[in-house]
Design an enzyme around this catalytic site. Structure first.
Site: not given
Ligand code: 13P
Length: 245
Positions: A10, A12, A93, A95, A160, A166, A200, A221-222
């Site tokens: 993802n 983002k 999500h 967020e 999640e 993150g 993470s 993500g990251g």
């Protein structure tokens, strides 16, 4: 039949056209790991171009509207995402629940809109840090599952924990295993639904997380922004063979 693992990136609100070269490298890996589903959800601006470059990598969007079309400035419908050639869409999500106040009922309507358009919805759930600290992680997630998931059809759940997104913190293996088993038991056709872990996930923890029985992949993500990290996570996924669905 074994549940196919899904390793989902993802991006983002990250990514420009110049970043799509990433897909060439991951597409090569995807051919060598035909036992897995691998997906990338770039920002909507890149969907069309990403689909052209994706090869065996599935392309997803990060959100969709509940309606097929209409006066909803700035939104994108599931039909439009399908028309762009994508395969799946992330909905709910944390967020988006946080930034846009999305409710479980809206998330469910988005998941149903995705199914109606022929997309696979990836429905995100997860507790806040205070929920876990105060012992109500399962009841919060159970409630989210009950109200965010369609009554039928295929979908994927991404667990999640919000405090792990993150932050470099991951839930313990016991907590992940326990929550995934709880989620599976609370689903009507739990044995067939894929449950991903997100929060993470990195090359150094992917192998042990992905080895857990009820973990059917990861939402990343990251580490999905760096080709070496994402490739290492794909490589860490176990090859599943004789598991009953
Ligand atoms: P990180 O992997 O950066 O923690 O993000 C997880 C996530 O929110 C994926 O949807």
């Amino acid at each position: 039949m074994a549940r196919r693992m899904l390793i989902a990136g993802n991006w983002k609100m990250n990514g420009l056209r110049q970043d799509l070269g990433f897909l060439d490298e991951i597409a090569d890996l995807a051919y060598s790991r035909a036992d897995l589903d691998i997906s990338i959800s770039p920002p909507a601006t890149l969907l069309n171009q990403a689909v052209k470059m994706a090869g065996a990598v599935k392309i997803g969007a990060q959100d969709c509207h509940i309606r097929r079309s209409g006066a909803h400035t700035g939104d994108i419908s599931a039909d439009m995402i399908k028309d762009a050639g994508a395969d799946l869409v992330i909905v709910g999500h944390s967020e988006r629940r946080d930034d846009h106040g999305e409710t479980c009922e809206q998330v469910r309507a988005k998941a149903e809109a995705a199914q109606a358009a022929g997309l696979l919805p990836v429905i995100c759930v997860g507790e806040l840090e205070a929920d876990r600290r105060e012992g109500r992680a399962e009841s919060v997630v159970g409630q989210q599952i009950a109200t965010s998931c369609p009554a039928s059809g295929d979908y994927v759940i991404a667990y999640e924990p919000v405090w792990a997104i993150g932050t470099g913190l991951t839930a313990s293996l016991d907590d992940i295993g326990g929550m995934h088993a709880f989620i599976r038991a609370s689903l009507r056709k739990g044995e067939t639904i894929r449950i991903l872990y997100g929060g993470s996930v990195k090359p150094n923890n992917a192998e042990e997380i992905l080895a857990l029985d009820d973990v059917d992949g990861a939402l990343i993500g990251g580490a999905s922004l760096k080709v070496a990290d994402f490739a290492a996570i794909i490589t860490a996924a176990p090859i599943r063979i004789a598991r009953s669905r």
